[in-house]
Design an enzyme around this catalytic site. Sequence first.
Site, PDB file in Angstrom:
ATOM      1  CG  ASP A  38      -0.907   2.187   7.123  1.00 27.79           C
ATOM      2  OD1 ASP A  38      -1.354   2.095   5.959  1.00 27.79           O
ATOM      3  OD2 ASP A  38      -0.804   3.265   7.724  1.00 27.79           O
ATOM      4  CG  ASP A  46      -1.691   1.228   1.413  1.00 28.15           C
ATOM      5  OD1 ASP A  46      -2.361   1.620   0.439  1.00 28.15           O
ATOM      6  OD2 ASP A  46      -1.640   1.825   2.501  1.00 28.15           O
ATOM      7  CG  ASP A  76      -4.184  -1.037   3.631  1.00 27.96           C
ATOM      8  OD1 ASP A  76      -4.590  -0.805   2.478  1.00 27.96           O
ATOM      9  OD2 ASP A  76      -3.389  -0.302   4.232  1.00 27.96           O
TER      10      ASP A  76
END
Length: 641
Positions: free
Chosen positions: A536, A344, A540
């Site tokens: 995080d 990410d 996600d």
Amino acid sequence: MKEELNLEELEINSWKKKLILSWIFTIPIVFLMYFSKLTGIMLFEDNTMIILSLVLAFPVIFIFGFQTIKSGFRGFYTFYFSMDSLIALGTVIAYLTGILQFVFIIQDYSGIAAMIMSIFITGKYIESVARGKAGREIKKLIELGAKNARVLSSNKEIEIPISEVKIGDILIIKPGEKIPTDGVVVKGESSVNESMITGESLPVDKKKGSNVIGATINQYGILYVKATKIGEDTFLAHVINLVEEAQSSKVPIQKLADKITSVFVPVILILSVLTFFGWFLFGDITKGIGAAISVLVIACPCALGLATPIALTVSSGIGAKNGILVRRGEAIQTMKEIKFIVFDKTGTITKGEPEVREIYSLIDEKKLMLITASLENLSEHPIAKSIVKKANLKKYLEVKNFKINSGKGIEGSINGKKILIGNEKLMKENEISLKQIKIDDFEKKGYTTLIVSENKKVIGIMGVADAIKEDSVRAIKILNKKGYKTIMITGDNERTARAIAAQVGITNVIANVLPEDKSKKVKELQKKGKVIFVGDGINDAPALKNANVGIAIGTGTDIAIEAGDIILTNGSLMGVVKAVNLSKATFSKIKQNLFWAFAYNVVAIPLAVLGVLHPVVAEIAMASSSITVVTNANLLRRKKI
């Protein structure tokens, strides 16, 4: 938790007591057995020697070894055989030869039975100490916590036990003291050593509004901290639970070893019987009994049962010291088959603290900032906060009909005018022309571009950029070098995404992805190979769960942490490199241990069947194999990850 640790210590002490007592009775047996052979002097007659041997061996086998005998023979009526089944049967048969010797002409193995059980108990004691050593990593974590806390009450400082601290209490932490529990700084400035939690050696600066973690150490200034989490809810308690979870988990190869053991033990029992009858047919009943006992003893799969758990236990302790928490043991085995590592962007590759870098306004810039900040002040998004921080206003305009368009932007009404703030997708959906502005110039610089429109007319754009974490470049370079295909996934447009990815050395980019679509992209990649997802945020969590291995950044949200298979207690992507290295090293040790456990049996069992191995030598070899496995697992501690 304390109760579990006490049980662990009780187990060690129990085996130690059995070890001492069993050898007190066994050493005289050894002396009686070998004194006459070495000196030629007969201390007692044969029958007296056998009776003494039976008397001395009885407590060793049926008192100090009672749990092993009980557990072993339970398998014969439950049909769930264990390693104890082999030892129990072997020692009892050996002991009975001493009694049967008065009826039949066979060799007395009763003294040998005591020696086998004593060596077995010695091996179990060494194993319990090894497990305890690995388990002490948890004890060390518990000991990190502060025992007392200094609380501000009615403008007075009072010291209370940590168990009495309540949420909302104001704690006073002086230089050099441990922070008692998780909280937020309400007054004071200092640096805090968080190395015991994150593995990072450099202290972290703290000021009003900063979050602090219990058990970390205040450096130079006095901090006033408001307690936000206590007891089982604290970060340290969470870490301890995760380490325990990892130590008790099983990897697929362990499940295979368990299945093999469940078949292996009955096969050995049958082989032992066949060995006896084989020698019996050759007319040597004494040799047959000795060989059958040797087969039972040497095949005891202690090393097989220890191979994986001891490696996992040592590994989880090493991981905890390095800020890597393995929640799911299966991740260790899966890691070696990984092809893609998907990152990410925000908060993972970048710091997650964006700032406004550039503004292009088609109206008065102050008015643009006033309109934009008034809307963004109602959003919790990091980009929104960066705009509010940039505007630095004391008063905002009234906003009506505020709405968040996930992955696109926000909208609302100010003084009856409809305001839209977001990306190109949001503008196109609302049929707003972008001819007056040059978005390309912003995107080439890697900015996340926010377009501001008023009543379907663009009034300005803002370029927001998120700083890259210091060691993201280094971590991704190492992973690329190791042959992994690194990919960045983001909601940013293609050009912006590629500009940021290029800064860290990632060539594969998946852009324009809505939060809810991240897990779909992971599933698509899984058709080509196994995937690690590193993230995080709350959005996600599905991707972390669906990936073959989910690595959650511990500085992120609790939901993301709960979804991860591996948790990094700090935000550094070097933790991903360390996690990969630790997993590979651990699985390598598991394979080595299982190899030695099986190889030892492949070589030793035929020798036992042939009568080459004496039962005592067989037991020494069996104990040595367990010690070898334990020692090999502990060599992990020397591995640099």
